[in-house]
Design a protein around this motif. Structure first.
Motif, PDB file in Angstrom:
ATOM      1  N   UNK A  82      -6.115  24.491   6.462  1.00  0.00           N
ATOM      2  CA  UNK A  82      -6.128  25.843   7.012  1.00  0.00           C
ATOM      3  C   UNK A  82      -5.827  25.883   8.509  1.00  0.00           C
ATOM      4  N   UNK A  83      -5.750  24.734   9.142  1.00  0.00           N
ATOM      5  CA  UNK A  83      -5.430  24.703  10.570  1.00  0.00           C
ATOM      6  C   UNK A  83      -4.098  24.006  10.839  1.00  0.00           C
ATOM      7  N   UNK A  84      -3.435  23.523   9.788  1.00  0.00           N
ATOM      8  CA  UNK A  84      -2.183  22.779   9.908  1.00  0.00           C
ATOM      9  C   UNK A  84      -1.000  23.698   9.602  1.00  0.00           C
ATOM     10  N   UNK A  85      -0.005  23.680  10.492  1.00  0.00           N
ATOM     11  CA  UNK A  85       1.190  24.510  10.341  1.00  0.00           C
ATOM     12  C   UNK A  85       2.419  23.605  10.437  1.00  0.00           C
ATOM     13  N   UNK A  86       3.290  23.652   9.440  1.00  0.00           N
ATOM     14  CA  UNK A  86       4.554  22.932   9.506  1.00  0.00           C
ATOM     15  C   UNK A  86       5.634  23.904   9.980  1.00  0.00           C
ATOM     16  N   UNK A  87       6.324  23.529  11.039  1.00  0.00           N
ATOM     17  CA  UNK A  87       7.365  24.390  11.584  1.00  0.00           C
ATOM     18  C   UNK A  87       8.567  24.423  10.641  1.00  0.00           C
ATOM     19  N   UNK A  88       9.406  25.425  10.817  1.00  0.00           N
ATOM     20  CA  UNK A  88      10.671  25.537  10.096  1.00  0.00           C
ATOM     21  C   UNK A  88      11.783  25.385  11.115  1.00  0.00           C
ATOM     22  N   UNK A  89      12.525  24.296  11.008  1.00  0.00           N
ATOM     23  CA  UNK A  89      13.578  23.971  11.979  1.00  0.00           C
ATOM     24  C   UNK A  89      13.021  23.979  13.404  1.00  0.00           C
ATOM     25  N   UNK A  90      11.815  23.425  13.537  1.00  0.00           N
ATOM     26  CA  UNK A  90      11.147  23.261  14.827  1.00  0.00           C
ATOM     27  C   UNK A  90      10.810  24.588  15.517  1.00  0.00           C
ATOM     28  N   UNK A  91      10.608  25.615  14.705  1.00  0.00           N
ATOM     29  CA  UNK A  91      10.166  26.907  15.215  1.00  0.00           C
ATOM     30  C   UNK A  91       9.009  27.407  14.359  1.00  0.00           C
ATOM     31  N   UNK A  92       8.062  28.106  14.985  1.00  0.00           N
ATOM     32  CA  UNK A  92       6.926  28.631  14.231  1.00  0.00           C
ATOM     33  C   UNK A  92       6.336  29.824  14.957  1.00  0.00           C
ATOM     34  N   UNK A  93       5.793  30.740  14.172  1.00  0.00           N
ATOM     35  CA  UNK A  93       4.976  31.833  14.700  1.00  0.00           C
ATOM     36  C   UNK A  93       3.535  31.466  14.407  1.00  0.00           C
TER      37      UNK A  93
END
Length: 267
Positions: A82-93
């Motif tokens: 719940x605290x881990x975010x994988x970016x998409x093409x090195x971008x994230x909101x």
């Protein structure tokens, strides 16, 4: 001191985020070790609520910021699904909701293919890593003006808020990786304005040695969850930590290293 009483406060503090006086000012005898004991109860509480352990984060591995934050050594905390975010093409909101006084920390993270041995031999450590990625951690502090002790930090899950992971690269694809990591250079930018810079050697001389620290401290903490293959380990900030707010865009530049920078928009 009563780690269980502190743990109950941690449960409520994370369910109802707010600023409170440092734990160390209200729990006589609080040490880094009893802080970890309280954090283990917070961890068990989260698992009971359906959270899943995804990895670990190291904090205060950058010796250059110890004096500023009043600490004298590194620490570790848990990273969850719940605290881990994988970016998409090195971008994230990235949402900052529920985080107190959030700050940004550019880091290097590894995914383990096996559990490293207790060793400071960089080659031996590297053999147990599946991939490397640039990561950014958002840390938080429940104490006013970020005034705390190391014991306050170990209790509060090493101040972990979010971990955003960039595009992974298999370690075998980067020739001379172990030797190159201390010399990695990074710029941290806010709305395209350079705010800070750092190098890989800031992190206990190498991100790989930060992983070695984690292996060593967990070996001494028999009650803590042991490392497992598949975990993601973020090794600590390459720069100072800087305050972030909703509406801002931050980015990083790794100066031609095999990993690309990240761009994060906060909401």
């Amino acid at each position: 001191m009563d780690a269980t009483k502190l743990a109950k406060e941690l449960f409520d503090l994370h369910d109802h985020p707010r600023l409170v006086a440092p734990f160390s000012s209200r729990f006589p005898g609080l040490t880094a070790e009893t802080g970890y004991a309280a954090a283990r109860q917070l961890h068990a509480h989260r698992l009971a609520q359906g959270w899943t352990l995804a990895g670990r984060k190291n904090g205060f591995t950058n010796r250059g910021i110890w004096a500023r934050y009043g600490v004298n050594g590194p620490m570790w905390g848990a990273v969850y699904d719940r605290t881990l975010v994988f970016s998409l093409e090195n971008k994230a909101v990235v949402s900052l909701a529920g985080l107190m006084q959030p700050r940004i920390e550019p880091e290097i993270c590894f995914k383990l293919k096996s559990v490293p041995p207790r060793s400071r031999n960089l080659g031996e450590i590297l053999e147990n890593i599946e991939w490397i990625a640039h990561s950014i951690e958002i840390v938080q502090c429940h104490h006013p003006e970020w005034k705390m002790t190391l014991a306050d930090c170990t209790a509060d899950n090493a101040l972990h808020g979010r971990l955003i992971v960039g595009t992974p690269v298999a370690v075998e694809r980067i020739a001379g990786l172990a030797a190159a990591l201390p010399f990695l250079k990074i710029d941290l930018l806010k709305n395209r304005e350079k705010k800070d810079q750092g190098v890989g050697a800031n992190v206990l001389d190498s991100p790989l040695l930060s992983l070695a620290f984690l292996v060593e401290i967990l070996a001494a903490q028999k009650e803590s969850p042991p490392l497992q293959a598949g975990e993601i380990v973020s090794t600590g900030t390459l720069t100072d930590a800087h305050p972030v707010r909703a509406g801002e865009t931050w980015s990083t530049d790794l100066h031609g290293f095999a990993l690309r920078g990240l761009t994060l928009k906060f909401e």
